[in-house]
Motif scaffolding. Sequence first.
Motif, PDB file in Angstrom:
ATOM      1  N   HIS A 164      -3.233   6.678  -0.899  1.00 63.26           N
ATOM      2  CA  HIS A 164      -2.884   5.431  -0.428  1.00 63.26           C
ATOM      3  C   HIS A 164      -3.441   4.443  -1.816  1.00 63.26           C
ATOM      4  O   HIS A 164      -4.460   4.489  -2.121  1.00 63.26           O
ATOM      5  N   ASP A 185       0.896  -1.244  -0.112  1.00 65.84           N
ATOM      6  CA  ASP A 185      -0.020   0.078  -0.181  1.00 65.84           C
ATOM      7  C   ASP A 185       0.926   1.274   0.200  1.00 65.84           C
ATOM      8  O   ASP A 185       1.117   2.133   0.956  1.00 65.84           O
ATOM      9  N   LYS A 196      -3.706   1.179  -2.269  1.00 71.69           N
ATOM     10  CA  LYS A 196      -5.083   0.371  -2.171  1.00 71.69           C
ATOM     11  C   LYS A 196      -6.317   0.909  -2.326  1.00 71.69           C
ATOM     12  O   LYS A 196      -7.364   0.366  -2.636  1.00 71.69           O
ATOM     13  N   SER A 197      -6.510   2.326  -1.899  1.00 74.76           N
ATOM     14  CA  SER A 197      -7.800   2.947  -2.251  1.00 74.76           C
ATOM     15  C   SER A 197      -8.238   3.324  -3.622  1.00 74.76           C
ATOM     16  O   SER A 197      -9.157   3.367  -3.838  1.00 74.76           O
ATOM     17  N   GLY A 247      -6.547  -7.133  -4.040  1.00 78.86           N
ATOM     18  CA  GLY A 247      -5.405  -6.229  -3.896  1.00 78.86           C
ATOM     19  C   GLY A 247      -4.021  -7.319  -3.618  1.00 78.86           C
ATOM     20  O   GLY A 247      -3.222  -6.898  -3.262  1.00 78.86           O
TER      21      GLY A 247
END
Length: 179
Positions: A30, A19, A32-33, A137
């Motif tokens: 980030h 991340d 991951k978002s 992810g």
Amino acid sequence: MTTEKQTSYLIVTDIAFPDVIVKTHHGNVHFKSLIQDKRIIVYTNPSELIPDSESKANELVNALRKLKKLNYHLIGFNRNSFEEHLKSLNWLNSYLSEDLVFPVFYQPQNNVKECLEKNLGEKITLKSPIYLLDKNGCTRMILDGSHSASENLETMLEQASKLVLADQSFGKNQSLRDS
């Protein structure tokens, strides 16, 4: 007798993709978002994808369309010079149609590789790794991206198709029509 072309890749299942912080027009975000609930291909040097002829440009466009049909999203992390990063961004934004443009981030430190190596417990010896991520992810596969751009696109499409098929759950009593 012909032999099948060997693809050098490392299959990795359930290793979370790092991340890392990426710089966007809206500030630092980030990673991951940006990738939640999406199948992602992270191309570590997208400036190599910039074609030098009209036929290669058509190959790139066709490959990007096929990736979209597989519900994969391409994201780039440029590691080379900032000038090369800007050149690739300008080309992508001016040549590709809006639905095919993909985000490219400047990551000269290669934090992704370092973090993944720590989680894997081994070195990623590939010069230009291409990461295929699932909807959670997680890194499902790492491809060797040191080949020509057209070979990389072909390999990405082939492996992405296999991962999509592998993710299909065909139960014993489930017909194809129901899925």
